[in-house]
Design a protein around this motif. Structure first.
Motif, PDB file in Angstrom:
ATOM      1  N   ARG A  31      14.062 -17.709   1.225  1.00 22.78           N
ATOM      2  CA  ARG A  31      14.882 -18.258   2.285  1.00 22.78           C
ATOM      3  C   ARG A  31      14.144 -18.130   3.616  1.00 22.78           C
ATOM      4  O   ARG A  31      13.429 -17.153   3.845  1.00 22.78           O
ATOM      5  CB  ARG A  31      16.188 -17.444   2.321  1.00 22.78           C
ATOM      6  N   SER A  32      14.363 -19.106   4.451  1.00 22.58           N
ATOM      7  CA  SER A  32      13.795 -19.064   5.785  1.00 22.58           C
ATOM      8  C   SER A  32      14.242 -17.766   6.475  1.00 22.58           C
ATOM      9  O   SER A  32      15.393 -17.356   6.351  1.00 22.58           O
ATOM     10  CB  SER A  32      14.336 -20.294   6.513  1.00 22.58           C
ATOM     11  N   GLY A  35      11.207 -13.046   5.856  1.00 22.93           N
ATOM     12  CA  GLY A  35      10.087 -12.153   6.177  1.00 22.93           C
ATOM     13  C   GLY A  35       8.814 -12.517   5.431  1.00 22.93           C
ATOM     14  O   GLY A  35       7.916 -11.697   5.267  1.00 22.93           O
ATOM     15  N   ASP A 149      12.869  -1.236   5.378  1.00 18.63           N
ATOM     16  CA  ASP A 149      13.121  -0.320   6.514  1.00 18.63           C
ATOM     17  C   ASP A 149      14.476  -0.556   7.161  1.00 18.63           C
ATOM     18  O   ASP A 149      15.015   0.314   7.848  1.00 18.63           O
ATOM     19  CB  ASP A 149      12.002  -0.477   7.563  1.00 18.63           C
ATOM     20  N   ALA A 179       7.314  -5.006   5.519  1.00 19.52           N
ATOM     21  CA  ALA A 179       6.112  -5.468   6.229  1.00 19.52           C
ATOM     22  C   ALA A 179       5.922  -4.630   7.484  1.00 19.52           C
ATOM     23  O   ALA A 179       4.803  -4.383   7.916  1.00 19.52           O
ATOM     24  CB  ALA A 179       6.259  -6.944   6.596  1.00 19.52           C
TER      25      ALA A 179
END
Ligand code: GDP
Length: 197
Positions: A31-32, A35, A149, A179
């Motif tokens: 999905r847009s 991440g 996170d 990330a």
């Protein structure tokens, strides 16, 4: 081999028939805003390789990266356009399934699809539809849960169970990554290397 993946941008394409040949390929889809760009940058330990954008849905191109490894001809990492951006133009929403589904079904060298699901909120309905579609078409895929996170440590165990159940998978099938903080990045790098390194 360990450490960051050595990725080199090859080209962007808006159509599957524009893609160059490659011995073996993995694709990242999600999905847009899930991440995906941040994750591609993170596995390569680069800041600007894939564009992290505050205007999601802007990049509607297939982006290809060579993965430098032990092969005489490098394998390819394919960053597919994000799906489900509400404000995307009608033509983008109409063309997306055809382009991406066509790519996934017709690319003979595609070895693995990494399906990114937002670890804090996923899977969404669209993620579930994507997983159903991949299963129906017997496309090999691995679910990667992003933004680990963002999940409070007290909620992590419940969230992992919820996400796995929502994806109809076992806990151990899901790769959790951040990330931002680096969790799971080495694991994802080695999974990608297993296919295209
Ligand atoms: P894409 O649209 O899937 O390529 O997503 P981006 O990589 O552009 O990220 C979308 C938003 O999520 C940006 O604001 C990122 O900073 C944020 N983001 C991406 N990865 C993480 C992560 O691991 N942790 C957190 N907290 N935020 C992230």
């Amino acid at each position: 081999m360990s450490g960051p993946l050595r990725l080199t941008f090859v080209q962007s394409a808006s159509r599957v028939d524009q893609l160059p040949d490659s011995p073996v390929e993995v694709a990242f889809v999600g999905r847009s805003n899930v991440g995906k760009s941040s994750l591609v940058n993170s596995i390569a330990n680069r800041k600007q390789l894939a564009r992290v954008s505050n205007t999601p849905g802007r990049t509607q191109l297939i982006n290809l990266f060579d993965v430098e490894g032990n092969r005489s001809e490098p394998g390819t990492l394919v960053d597919l356009p994000g799906y489900g951006y509400a404000k995307a133009s009608k033509s983008i929403r109409r063309d997306w399934p055809e382009m991406i589904e066509g790519y996934i079904l017709e690319r003979p060298n595609l070895a693995m699809v990494f399906v990114l699901v937002d670890g804090a909120i996923g899977p969404t309905k669209l993620d579930q539809q994507m997983l159903d579609w991949l299963r129906f078409n017997v496309v090999p895929h691995t679910v990667v849960a992003t933004k680990f996170d963002k999940v409070k440590s007290s909620k992590r165990s419940t969230r992992k169970k919820e996400l796995a159940a929502g994806c109809q998978l076992d806990l151990g099938d899901i790769v959790w990554v951040s990330a931002t903080k680096g969790d799971g990045i080495d694991q994802l790098r080695s999974l990608v290397r297993d296919w295209v390194g």
